[in-house]
Design a protein around this motif. Structure first.
Motif, short mmCIF file in Angstrom:
data_model
loop_
_atom_site.label_atom_id
_atom_site.label_comp_id
_atom_site.label_asym_id
_atom_site.label_seq_id
_atom_site.Cartn_x
_atom_site.Cartn_y
_atom_site.Cartn_z
N THR A 1 -8.67 0.52 -2.51
CA THR A 1 -7.81 1.61 -2.97
C THR A 1 -6.53 1.62 -2.12
O THR A 1 -6.48 0.98 -1.06
N VAL A 2 -5.54 2.36 -2.58
CA VAL A 2 -4.29 2.44 -1.84
C VAL A 2 -4.52 3.03 -0.45
O VAL A 2 -3.99 2.53 0.55
N THR A 3 -5.34 4.07 -0.37
CA THR A 3 -5.61 4.71 0.92
C THR A 3 -6.32 3.76 1.87
O THR A 3 -5.97 3.66 3.05
N THR A 4 -7.30 3.03 1.37
CA THR A 4 -8.02 2.06 2.21
C THR A 4 -7.09 0.96 2.66
O THR A 4 -7.11 0.55 3.84
N ALA A 5 -6.26 0.45 1.74
CA ALA A 5 -5.31 -0.60 2.10
C ALA A 5 -4.34 -0.11 3.16
O ALA A 5 -3.97 -0.86 4.07
N MET A 6 -3.92 1.14 3.06
CA MET A 6 -3.01 1.72 4.05
C MET A 6 -3.66 1.72 5.43
O MET A 6 -3.06 1.26 6.42
N LEU A 7 -4.89 2.24 5.52
CA LEU A 7 -5.57 2.33 6.81
C LEU A 7 -5.93 0.96 7.37
O LEU A 7 -5.92 0.76 8.59
N GLU A 8 -6.24 0.01 6.49
CA GLU A 8 -6.63 -1.32 6.92
C GLU A 8 -5.44 -2.20 7.31
O GLU A 8 -5.63 -3.30 7.82
N SER A 9 -4.23 -1.71 7.07
CA SER A 9 -3.05 -2.54 7.36
C SER A 9 -2.21 -1.98 8.52
O SER A 9 -1.10 -2.46 8.76
N GLY A 10 -2.74 -0.99 9.23
CA GLY A 10 -2.06 -0.52 10.43
C GLY A 10 -1.21 0.71 10.25
O GLY A 10 -0.41 1.04 11.13
N PHE A 11 -1.38 1.43 9.15
CA PHE A 11 -0.66 2.70 8.94
C PHE A 11 -1.67 3.84 8.98
O PHE A 11 -2.79 3.70 8.50
N ASN A 12 -1.24 4.97 9.54
CA ASN A 12 -2.10 6.15 9.45
C ASN A 12 -1.36 7.34 8.86
O ASN A 12 -1.87 8.45 8.87
N THR A 13 -0.16 7.10 8.35
CA THR A 13 0.62 8.15 7.69
C THR A 13 1.06 7.63 6.33
O THR A 13 1.75 6.61 6.24
N LYS A 14 0.66 8.35 5.28
CA LYS A 14 0.93 7.87 3.93
C LYS A 14 2.42 7.79 3.62
O LYS A 14 2.88 6.88 2.93
N SER A 15 3.20 8.73 4.15
CA SER A 15 4.64 8.71 3.89
C SER A 15 5.28 7.46 4.49
O SER A 15 6.14 6.83 3.85
N ASN A 16 4.86 7.09 5.71
CA ASN A 16 5.38 5.87 6.33
C ASN A 16 4.98 4.64 5.52
O ASN A 16 5.78 3.72 5.31
N PHE A 17 3.73 4.62 5.09
CA PHE A 17 3.23 3.48 4.32
C PHE A 17 4.00 3.32 3.01
O PHE A 17 4.45 2.23 2.67
N ASN A 18 4.16 4.42 2.28
CA ASN A 18 4.86 4.34 1.00
C ASN A 18 6.32 3.92 1.18
O ASN A 18 6.84 3.13 0.39
N ARG A 19 6.96 4.44 2.21
CA ARG A 19 8.36 4.10 2.45
C ARG A 19 8.51 2.61 2.78
O ARG A 19 9.38 1.92 2.25
N GLU A 20 7.66 2.10 3.67
CA GLU A 20 7.76 0.69 4.05
C GLU A 20 7.31 -0.23 2.92
O GLU A 20 7.87 -1.31 2.75
N PHE A 21 6.33 0.19 2.14
CA PHE A 21 5.89 -0.62 1.00
C PHE A 21 7.02 -0.78 0.00
O PHE A 21 7.27 -1.88 -0.52
N LEU A 22 7.72 0.31 -0.27
CA LEU A 22 8.85 0.27 -1.20
C LEU A 22 9.96 -0.62 -0.67
O LEU A 22 10.58 -1.38 -1.41
N ARG A 23 10.21 -0.55 0.65
CA ARG A 23 11.27 -1.36 1.24
C ARG A 23 10.95 -2.86 1.15
O ARG A 23 11.82 -3.67 0.83
N VAL A 24 9.69 -3.22 1.42
CA VAL A 24 9.31 -4.63 1.46
C VAL A 24 9.13 -5.22 0.07
O VAL A 24 9.59 -6.32 -0.23
#
Length: 347
Positions: free
Chosen positions: A295-318
């Motif tokens: 899931t998106v949440t699991t992928a976020m936690l498994e990739s070194g992010f613990n804040t969803k806003s940071n994850f979404n922002r960086e995912f969009l940038r990359v």
């Protein structure tokens, strides 16, 4: 009937945030002190300007000038370097000097108080000029956000100096009745800005572990290519960049190089700052986890992010799209591939 003026409402909000942060233990004592000083100033302004406690009027400029140096010391100790009690304590000469002026030269307060706020606001903006790589103690997962938050605090400090100018203008033009309104509205706004911004998740407490790098000669410095190769080998295992608490300081310490040396090498080799470079690894790992069915949440936690806003922002940038859109595209591409394979088999 007792009414609550705006500064008192702001003070109550900040007090609630202070208690919540203290109970959660998710902020350093410096951040808690900054919140407490903002809440105290809201109370003092309310008691003086709205409840007529004139005896506290001399206290108002002193408690006000505690906030700018405290914001600066908090910034330095949580974003730049380890805390240094002797050097940091010297900044509190500002409220001490203000207290001296209250007692012996009150006519100078109209200049001293805004000067303190303006000076520390400018100092913050100047310290933030290097960008994210100039904040070695902030989490890399937050990207450029810590710098933006601190810039917001700097502008809030400078806004206080601007409000003092408005008060002087109101008095000079015979509109003294505007003074309590200007103080209440502007002070409430900048107090709430500083208090609220200081609670940003990107400014969480970080262990101050700047490497004590030795002085190296020109012959001893690795080339960018060698240093980047060493960095890539360190990151290949994945364990290091998957740590949500990773900072530039910790990364430099693992490589036994100065912070500025490492950030400069990454800038030249990749054209990106350190946080973007490391977050690129994390987002690629997140894409792998999404492809594997996480899931998106699991992928976020498994990739070194613990804040969803940071994850979404960086995912969009990359990747140029959100995680959900990326997943939809992946499913659509998979469906097209399977359809094409079926047609080939049927032929």
């Amino acid at each position: 009937m007792l009414t609550l003026p705006i500064p008192m409402i702001v003070a109550l909000v900040l007090g609630f945030l202070l208690v919540r942060s203290w109970l959660k233990k998710d902020r350093s004592s410096l951040f808690l002190g900054l919140l407490a000083s903002c809440a105290l100033q809201g109370v003092v302004i309310s008691l003086v300007q709205h409840y007529g406690l004139a005896a506290l009027r001399p206290l108002q400029p002193v408690t006000a000038t505690i906030i700018p140096p405290l914001a600066w010391v908090t910034f330095q100790a949580t974003a730049i370097r380890a805390a240094d009690a002797r050097r940091d304590f010297a900044h509190f000469a500002a409220p001490a000097f203000t207290a001296f002026c209250v007692a012996f030269a009150p006519v100078t307060l109209d200049l001293v108080v805004p000067a303190v706020f303006l000076t520390y606001g400018v100092l913050l903006l100047h310290a933030l000029r290097p960008g994210a790589d100039g904040l070695p103690l902030t989490r890399l997962e937050a990207g450029d956000l810590p710098g933006l938050v601190w810039r917001g605090i700097a502008f809030a400090l400078m806004l206080s100096a601007f409000s003092d100018g408005l008060i002087a203008l109101a008095l000079a033009t015979g509109r003294a009745w505007l003074q309590p309104w200007i103080i209440s509205l502007f002070s409430s706004f900048w107090l709430l800005c500083i208090g609220g911004l200081s609670l940003s998740q990107s400014l969480g407490e970080i262990e101050a572990d700047l490497p004590h790098a030795r002085v190296v000669s020109a012959d001893d410095i690795q080339s960018d290519t060698e240093l980047m190769a060493q960095l890539n080998r360190l990151l290949a295992g994945g364990e290091l960049y998957l740590d949500p608490g990773l900072t530039l300081a910790r990364l430099a310490k693992r490589l036994h190089v100065p912070v500025k040396r490492l950030s400069a090498a990454i800038n030249r080799a990749s054209g990106e700052n350190v946080s973007r470079f490391i977050n690129g690894f994390r987002i690629r790992r997140a894409c792998e986890r999404l492809e594997a069915g996480d899931t998106v949440t699991t992928a976020m936690l498994e990739s070194g992010f613990n804040t969803k806003s940071n994850f979404n922002r960086e995912f969009l940038r990359v990747t140029g799209c959100t995680p959900s859109t990326w997943l939809q595209k992946g499913r659509a591409d998979l469906a097209l591939t399977r359809s094409a394979e079926s047609r080939l088999l049927s032929d």
